[in-house]
Design an enzyme around this catalytic site. Structure first.
Site, PDB file in Angstrom:
ATOM      1  N   TYR A  41      23.367  35.517  66.494  1.00  0.00           N
ATOM      2  CA  TYR A  41      21.539  35.130  66.628  1.00  0.00           C
ATOM      3  C   TYR A  41      21.446  35.892  64.761  1.00  0.00           C
ATOM      4  O   TYR A  41      19.391  35.620  65.580  1.00  0.00           O
ATOM      5  CB  TYR A  41      21.363  36.036  68.029  1.00  0.00           C
ATOM      6  CG  TYR A  41      21.906  35.437  69.071  1.00  0.00           C
ATOM      7  CD1 TYR A  41      21.936  33.674  69.331  1.00  0.00           C
ATOM      8  CD2 TYR A  41      22.333  36.233  69.713  1.00  0.00           C
ATOM      9  CE1 TYR A  41      22.565  33.105  70.090  1.00  0.00           C
ATOM     10  CE2 TYR A  41      23.548  35.134  71.038  1.00  0.00           C
ATOM     11  CZ  TYR A  41      23.643  34.080  70.784  1.00  0.00           C
ATOM     12  OH  TYR A  41      23.895  33.407  71.601  1.00  0.00           O
TER      13      TYR A  41
ATOM     14  N   ARG B 224      44.436  29.179  66.520  1.00  0.00           N
ATOM     15  CA  ARG B 224      43.474  29.654  65.651  1.00  0.00           C
ATOM     16  C   ARG B 224      43.567  30.757  64.774  1.00  0.00           C
ATOM     17  O   ARG B 224      45.445  31.644  65.187  1.00  0.00           O
ATOM     18  CB  ARG B 224      41.669  30.057  65.591  1.00  0.00           C
ATOM     19  CG  ARG B 224      41.848  31.636  66.312  1.00  0.00           C
ATOM     20  CD  ARG B 224      40.345  32.153  66.231  1.00  0.00           C
ATOM     21  NE  ARG B 224      39.751  32.256  65.655  1.00  0.00           N
ATOM     22  CZ  ARG B 224      38.338  33.122  65.967  1.00  0.00           C
ATOM     23  NH1 ARG B 224      38.115  33.589  67.307  1.00  0.00           N
ATOM     24  NH2 ARG B 224      37.711  33.581  65.221  1.00  0.00           N
ATOM     25  N   ARG B 225      43.862  30.732  62.956  1.00  0.00           N
ATOM     26  CA  ARG B 225      44.018  31.689  62.432  1.00  0.00           C
ATOM     27  C   ARG B 225      45.630  31.806  62.498  1.00  0.00           C
ATOM     28  O   ARG B 225      46.220  32.835  62.048  1.00  0.00           O
ATOM     29  CB  ARG B 225      43.745  33.062  63.005  1.00  0.00           C
ATOM     30  CG  ARG B 225      41.820  33.906  63.233  1.00  0.00           C
ATOM     31  CD  ARG B 225      41.904  34.828  63.055  1.00  0.00           C
ATOM     32  NE  ARG B 225      40.256  34.993  63.070  1.00  0.00           N
ATOM     33  CZ  ARG B 225      39.330  36.063  63.014  1.00  0.00           C
ATOM     34  NH1 ARG B 225      40.190  36.878  64.331  1.00  0.00           N
ATOM     35  NH2 ARG B 225      38.303  36.565  63.000  1.00  0.00           N
TER      36      ARG B 225
ATOM     37  N   HIS C 223      28.841  40.017  68.318  1.00  0.00           N
ATOM     38  CA  HIS C 223      27.462  38.663  69.462  1.00  0.00           C
ATOM     39  C   HIS C 223      26.067  38.710  68.547  1.00  0.00           C
ATOM     40  O   HIS C 223      25.874  37.499  68.054  1.00  0.00           O
ATOM     41  CB  HIS C 223      27.530  38.522  70.467  1.00  0.00           C
ATOM     42  CG  HIS C 223      26.878  37.406  71.396  1.00  0.00           C
ATOM     43  ND1 HIS C 223      27.736  35.961  71.043  1.00  0.00           N
ATOM     44  CD2 HIS C 223      25.715  36.843  71.478  1.00  0.00           C
ATOM     45  CE1 HIS C 223      27.350  34.963  71.321  1.00  0.00           C
ATOM     46  NE2 HIS C 223      26.163  35.573  71.633  1.00  0.00           N
TER      47      HIS C 223
ATOM     48  N   HIS D 276      33.513  25.676  67.039  1.00  0.00           N
ATOM     49  CA  HIS D 276      32.285  25.923  68.023  1.00  0.00           C
ATOM     50  C   HIS D 276      31.723  26.615  67.140  1.00  0.00           C
ATOM     51  O   HIS D 276      30.759  25.981  66.687  1.00  0.00           O
ATOM     52  CB  HIS D 276      32.965  26.511  68.856  1.00  0.00           C
ATOM     53  CG  HIS D 276      31.362  27.420  69.350  1.00  0.00           C
ATOM     54  ND1 HIS D 276      30.337  27.496  69.441  1.00  0.00           N
ATOM     55  CD2 HIS D 276      31.430  29.483  69.115  1.00  0.00           C
ATOM     56  CE1 HIS D 276      29.508  28.580  69.901  1.00  0.00           C
ATOM     57  NE2 HIS D 276      29.824  29.336  69.683  1.00  0.00           N
ATOM     58  N   PHE D 277      32.258  27.887  66.108  1.00  0.00           N
ATOM     59  CA  PHE D 277      31.108  28.813  65.295  1.00  0.00           C
ATOM     60  C   PHE D 277      31.259  27.839  63.318  1.00  0.00           C
ATOM     61  O   PHE D 277      29.942  27.544  63.345  1.00  0.00           O
ATOM     62  CB  PHE D 277      32.001  30.265  64.717  1.00  0.00           C
ATOM     63  CG  PHE D 277      32.921  30.154  64.003  1.00  0.00           C
ATOM     64  CD1 PHE D 277      33.553  29.682  62.887  1.00  0.00           C
ATOM     65  CD2 PHE D 277      33.860  30.522  64.691  1.00  0.00           C
ATOM     66  CE1 PHE D 277      34.252  30.115  62.546  1.00  0.00           C
ATOM     67  CE2 PHE D 277      35.173  31.283  63.894  1.00  0.00           C
ATOM     68  CZ  PHE D 277      35.463  31.001  62.884  1.00  0.00           C
ATOM     69  N   HIS D 278      31.959  27.188  63.384  1.00  0.00           N
ATOM     70  CA  HIS D 278      31.695  25.777  62.523  1.00  0.00           C
ATOM     71  C   HIS D 278      30.269  25.111  62.776  1.00  0.00           C
ATOM     72  O   HIS D 278      29.699  23.814  61.830  1.00  0.00           O
ATOM     73  CB  HIS D 278      32.529  24.927  61.669  1.00  0.00           C
ATOM     74  CG  HIS D 278      33.474  25.778  60.665  1.00  0.00           C
ATOM     75  ND1 HIS D 278      34.491  26.352  61.685  1.00  0.00           N
ATOM     76  CD2 HIS D 278      33.240  25.966  59.718  1.00  0.00           C
ATOM     77  CE1 HIS D 278      35.150  27.355  60.438  1.00  0.00           C
ATOM     78  NE2 HIS D 278      34.229  27.014  59.623  1.00  0.00           N
TER      79      HIS D 278
END
Ligand code: HAS
Length: 545
Positions: free
Chosen positions: A223, A435-436, A219, A370-372
Site C-alpha cells: 500500500y 514461482r521462483r 503487506h 498478481h503483483f505484476h
C-alpha cells in the site's frame, strides 16, 4: 503555482535515481525471465537467484521508494505554496544520501553473489552482513524523506491554524505515516535477528518470528506503493480530465482506512505456514477483506470523477461521458491503463486472500502474475504517467506532441507485455507451476514439459516489457535534458463544492495512530508472544555465499 528550484532539485534527485534503478531492474528482469523460460543460459558467474534478487530489490524496493519520495516532495511543495521549508529540504537530502550509500553497499553484495536471498530475504537463507546493513540504510534514509514531508506538513499547519491541509499534502503525509508504521517490523527483524545472525554473534534464528516481522512490513509495503498512485488518481487526475475532485471527505477516508487496516493483515501471506494459530489467520483474512473496501471506494470515486467531468462537457446517455475522456493525452491514458489492470489485479488479490483458494495458488506463479498487475502495471504505469508532466515541470521544459505520441506507444508496449506475461503467469499458477524457480524440466516430466510453451509466452511478454522499459528511460532522458524549454503545468484538481464539510476526525492523527496501534496489538500481540515461547527449534541458516 510552480515548484521552486530548490524543491525541484531535491525532487528530481529522487526521481532520477528511481529511473536509474528501474533501468537496472529491467535488465535483470529480462535476463531472469529468459533464463527461466529456457531461452538463454546464464554464464556460470551469474546465477538465476542472484539476478532475481537484483530485479526484486531494484524494482520493488528502490525504483518505487525513490520515486514516491521525489513525487511527494514536489507535490507537497506545489500544494503548500511552491517551495519546501529549508528543514524539509535538509531532511530530504540527508535521506537521499543515506539511501544512495545503502543502495551501493547492497548492490555490491548482490553482484558479488553474497546475497541471493530474493527481495523478501527469508531466513534461514542467509546473506552477508553488508547486504542487510545496506538495505537497512535505505529504509532509514526513506524515514528521513518521510520526516521531510512531516516537517513541511507541520509548518503549513502552524501557518494555517484550523484549516484542512491541501489534499495532496494530506495524502503524502498519510502515506509516509503508513511507511513509518510498516517499517517497524522489518527494522526489528533486520536489527535484532538478521544482522547479529549474519555476523555470527548468534548461531541460530527464529524463522517463524522473522517471517511474521517481515509480513508485518510486507503487506503495508504494497500500500506504500499503491497510495502514491491513488494520490495521483484522487488529486491530479480530475484536473487532467477537466473535472473536479469528487469528494474530499471520501478521498481522505480511504487513506485513513489504509492507515488503520494495512498492517494487521500480514498472515494472509502465511496462510500455509505452520506455527501460527488458525484463529489469528482467520482474523487477518477478515481484516484483509476490510482493506479491500478503500480500493472499492477509490474505484467508485474514479468513475464519479470521469462521469461528472464528461457530463460537464455535455455528454449525455449512460456512457456518453466515456467519449469525452482525453484518450490521446499521455498524462491520462497511461495511468488509465494502470487503473484498468488494477481491476483483475485486485480481484486476484481477493483470490489470494481467500483461505481455501490460497491453498491452490500459494507459492505458484499466480502470485507473481498478481503483483505484476498491481505494482507492475497499476502503480508503475501511474508513475510513468506522472513522469510525463513532472519531469518537464521540474526542469522547466515542455512535454511535446511528439513525446506525447511516443509515450502512448510506450504504454501500449508495456501494457501488451504485461498482458502476455501476467496472463500466462496467472494461468500457469492454476496449473501448479511454482514461482521462483530457475529453468527446469523436472527431469523431463511430461507435466513440466507441457508448461514450456507458456514459459515462452512469459518470456515474450518479458521481452516486450524490456523494450517498453528502455523506451521509458529514453523518455526520462529526453524530458529531463533535451525537451524544449517552456512551462509544463503541475496539474492539481480543485475540490468540487462539498455538500458537507470534511470531518475533522480525518486529520486527528493521535486518535488515528492510537486506533491503528490497537488493531496491530490485537492482530499480532498473541501470535508474537506465542512464537517467542513455543517457536519450533531455531535454524542455523543456509549461507548463500
Ligand atoms: Fe497483493 C501477494 C492479497 C493488493 C502486491 N501482493 C502479493 C505480493 C505482492 C503484492 C508484491 O491475501 C507477493 C508477495 C511475495 O513476494 O510473496 N493484494 C491482496 C489483496 C489486495 C492486494 C486482498 N497486492 C495488492 C497491491 C499490490 C500487491 C495493491 C501492489 C501494489 N496479495 C494478497 C495476498 C497475497 C498477495 C493474499 C499472498 C499470496 C500468497 O499466498 O503468497 C487488495 O488490496 C486488492 C483490492 C483492489 C481492488 C481493485 C479496485 C479497482 C480499482 C480500479 C478502478 C478502475 C477504474 C478505471 C476506475 C478491489 C481502484 C475504469 C475505467 C474504464 C474505462 C473501465
Amino acid at each position: 503555482v510552480r515548484v521552486d528550484r530548490a524543491a525541484a532539485r531535491l525532487s528530481l534527485a529522487y526521481v532520477l535515481v528511481a529511473f536509474l534503478s528501474f533501468g537496472v531492474a529491467a535488465i535483470a528482469g529480462l535476463l531472469q525471465g529468459l533464463d527461466r523460460g529456457g531461452v538463454i543460459t546464464l554464464p556460470k558467474w551469474l546465477n538465476y537467484y542472484q539476478i532475481l534478487t537484483a530485479h526484486g530489490v531494484y524494482m520493488g524496493l528502490l525504483f518505487t521508494t525513490y520515486f514516491i519520495i521525489g513525487f511527494f516532495f514536489s507535490g507537497v511543495a506545489r500544494t503548500t505554496g511552491g517551495s519546501l521549508p529549508p528543514v524539509a529540504r535538509r531532511l530530504g537530502w540527508l535521506g537521499w544520501w543515506m539511501m544512495v550509500i545503502g543502495q551501493v553497499a547492497a548492490t555490491f553484495e548482490v553482484l558479488a553473489g553474497n546475497a541471493s536471498v530474493l527481495y523478501t530475504f527469508y531466513a534461514p537463507m542467509k546473506a552477508s552482513p553488508l547486504f542487510y546493513i545496506g538495505t537497512a540504510l535505505v529504509v532509514v534514509g526513506s524515514w528521513f524523506g518521510g520526516y521531510g514531508v512531516f516537517a513541511a506538513y507541520r509548518i503549513w499547519k502552524r501557518k494555517n491554524p484550523g484549516k484542512l491541509s491541501p489534499l495532496f499534502t494530506f495524502m503524502a503525509f498519510a502515506t509516509m505515516l503508513l511507511w513509518q508504521i510498516a517499517t517497524i517490523g522489518v527494522a526489528l527483524e533486520v536489527v535484532l535477528q538478521l544482522i547479529p545472525w549474519s555476523f555470527g554473534w548468534v548461531s541460530t534464528v527464529n524463522v517463524l518470528l522473522s517471517r511474521m516481522l517481515f509480513w508485518y512490513f510486507g503487506h503495508p509495503l504494497v500500500y506504500f506503493w499503491l497510495l502514491p498512485a491513488y494520490t495521483m488518481w484522487y488529486a491530479v487526475m480530475p484536473k487532467i480530465v477537466g473535472g473536479k475532485v469528487f469528494s474530499d471527505a471520501l478521498a481522505r477516508t480511504s487513506f485513513v482506512m489504509f492507515i488503520l487496516l494495512s498492517t494487521p493483515v500480514g498472515f494472509h501471506h502465511q496462510l500455509l505456514e505452520p506455527g501460527i494459530p488458525p484463529l489469528w489467520k482467520f482474523l487477518h483474512v477478515i481484516l484483509t477483506m476490510f482493506v479491500v473496501i478503500p480500493s472499492l471506494m477509490t474505484a467508485f470515486n474514479m468513475f464519479a470523477v470521469f462521469e461528472s467531468a464528461g457530463r460537464a462537457k455535455g455528454a449525455t446517455g449512460l456512457f456518453g461521458w466515456f467519449k469525452k475522456l482525453p484518450w490521446n493525452d499521455v498524462r491520462f491514458m497511461v495511468p488509465m491503463m494502470g487503473m484498468i489492470a488494477f481491476i483483475p489485479g485486485g480481484a486476484g488479490g481477493i483470490v489470494n486472500a481467500s483461505n481455501q483458494m490460497n491453498e491452490v495458488v500459494h507459492n505458484t506463479i499466480f502470485v507473481t502474475g498478481h503483483f505484476h498487475l498491481t505494482v507492475g502495471t497499476a502503480v508503475a504505469m501511474t508513475f510513468f504517467g506522472i513522469s510525463y508532466w513532472l519531469l518537464p515541470h521540474l526542469t522547466g521544459r515542455k512535454l511535446t506532441r511528439a513525446a506525447n505520441r511516443v509515450g502512448l506507444i510506450q504504454a501500449v508496449i508495456w501494457g501488451t507485455g504485461m498482458l502476455l506475461m501476467s496472463g500466462a503467469m496467472h494461468y500457469m499458477g492454476l496449473l501448479g507451476v511454482p514461482r521462483r524457480t530457475a529453468y527446469t524440466t523436472y527431469m523431463n516430466d511430461p507435466t513440466a514439459l507441457s508448461w514450456m510453451p507458456l514459459e515462452g509466452v512469459m518470456a515474450l511478454g518479458g521481452t516486450l516489457l524490456f523494450i517498453g522499459a528502455m523506451l521509458m528511460i529514453g523518455m526520462v532522458v529526453y524530458l529531463t535534458w533535451f525537451a524544449p524549454k517552456g512551462f509544463e503545468e503541475y496539474p492539481i484538481g480543485e475540490v468540487a463544492n462539498p455538500a458537507e464539510a470534511t470531518p475533522r476526525l480525518l486529520e486527528r492523527w493521535p486518535v488515528l495512530i492510537s486506533l491503528a496501534a490497537v488493531l496491530i496489538l490485537v492482530a499480532y500481540a498473541y501470535p508474537v508472544i506465542d512464537t517467542l515461547q513455543n517457536a519450533p527449534p531455531s535454524a542455523p541458516g543456509i549461507r548463500t555465499w
